[in-house]
Motif scaffolding. Sequence first.
Motif, mmCIF file in Angstrom:
data_model
loop_
_atom_site.group_PDB
_atom_site.id
_atom_site.type_symbol
_atom_site.label_atom_id
_atom_site.label_comp_id
_atom_site.label_asym_id
_atom_site.label_seq_id
_atom_site.Cartn_x
_atom_site.Cartn_y
_atom_site.Cartn_z
ATOM 1 N N TYR A 59 0.821 -1.246 0.041
ATOM 2 C CA TYR A 59 0.163 -0.048 -0.091
ATOM 3 C C TYR A 59 0.599 1.257 -0.066
ATOM 4 O O TYR A 59 1.639 1.604 0.889
ATOM 5 C CB TYR A 59 -0.713 0.169 1.682
ATOM 6 N N GLU A 101 -2.086 -6.099 11.431
ATOM 7 C CA GLU A 101 -2.624 -5.958 9.234
ATOM 8 C C GLU A 101 -3.939 -4.935 9.271
ATOM 9 O O GLU A 101 -5.173 -6.446 9.046
ATOM 10 C CB GLU A 101 -2.407 -7.430 8.316
ATOM 11 N N ARG A 102 -3.748 -3.834 9.283
ATOM 12 C CA ARG A 102 -4.954 -3.582 9.704
ATOM 13 C C ARG A 102 -4.689 -1.877 9.307
ATOM 14 O O ARG A 102 -4.239 -1.469 9.839
ATOM 15 C CB ARG A 102 -6.051 -4.031 11.129
ATOM 16 N N GLU A 103 -5.573 -1.079 9.042
ATOM 17 C CA GLU A 103 -5.646 0.181 9.132
ATOM 18 C C GLU A 103 -3.908 1.197 8.899
ATOM 19 O O GLU A 103 -3.523 1.141 9.528
ATOM 20 C CB GLU A 103 -6.489 0.976 10.385
ATOM 21 N N PHE A 104 -3.764 0.032 7.670
ATOM 22 C CA PHE A 104 -2.024 -0.130 7.117
ATOM 23 C C PHE A 104 -1.765 1.449 7.583
ATOM 24 O O PHE A 104 -0.264 2.061 7.934
ATOM 25 C CB PHE A 104 -1.777 0.038 6.304
ATOM 26 N N ASP A 105 -2.621 2.608 7.148
ATOM 27 C CA ASP A 105 -2.399 4.223 6.948
ATOM 28 C C ASP A 105 -2.216 4.986 8.280
ATOM 29 O O ASP A 105 -1.825 5.795 7.868
ATOM 30 C CB ASP A 105 -2.490 4.341 6.329
ATOM 31 N N ASP A 106 -2.877 4.146 9.273
ATOM 32 C CA ASP A 106 -3.178 5.156 10.619
ATOM 33 C C ASP A 106 -1.419 4.751 11.335
ATOM 34 O O ASP A 106 -1.061 3.807 12.024
ATOM 35 C CB ASP A 106 -4.471 3.887 11.620
ATOM 36 N N GLU A 109 -1.837 2.288 14.397
ATOM 37 C CA GLU A 109 -2.383 0.733 14.579
ATOM 38 C C GLU A 109 -0.911 0.791 14.628
ATOM 39 O O GLU A 109 -1.615 -0.263 15.205
ATOM 40 C CB GLU A 109 -2.672 0.636 13.287
ATOM 41 N N TYR A 110 -0.085 0.676 14.595
ATOM 42 C CA TYR A 110 1.037 0.560 14.414
ATOM 43 C C TYR A 110 2.122 0.188 16.109
ATOM 44 O O TYR A 110 1.935 1.204 16.999
ATOM 45 C CB TYR A 110 2.583 0.947 14.057
#
Length: 123
Positions: A59, A101-106, A109-110
């Motif tokens: 992404y 593996e969710r909301e990769f651009d947030d 979330e990391y």
Amino acid sequence: QVQLVESGGGLVQAGGSLTLSCAASGRTFSRYAMGWFRQAPGKEREFVAAITRSGGSTYYADSVKGRFTISRDNAKSTVYLQMNSLKPEDTAVYYCAAGPEREFDDVGEYDFWGQGTQVTVSS
């Protein structure tokens, strides 16, 4: 815990290329999606690119699509960011991050972050 160490930043002229690396240690690297973010002076940290645990999906932010490529080598516990056709507006501190593996651009979330590596693109 996952420890992340970025490398490969530096000074490059506009139109040039750099490859960033992020080496992970600690928990199993392949359990985590990986992302690259950047932060320019006076600006918020922004999403650049992300890759799923297997590397099967990637992404990108619209601003880097077609110029940057994210990849990973699970055997080496390393994620890469190949940056081509660099522009002065790409100047920032680049961070790698590990998370689910969710909301990769947030950013939120990391779970784990590296210390960052400076990329400076001169005009």
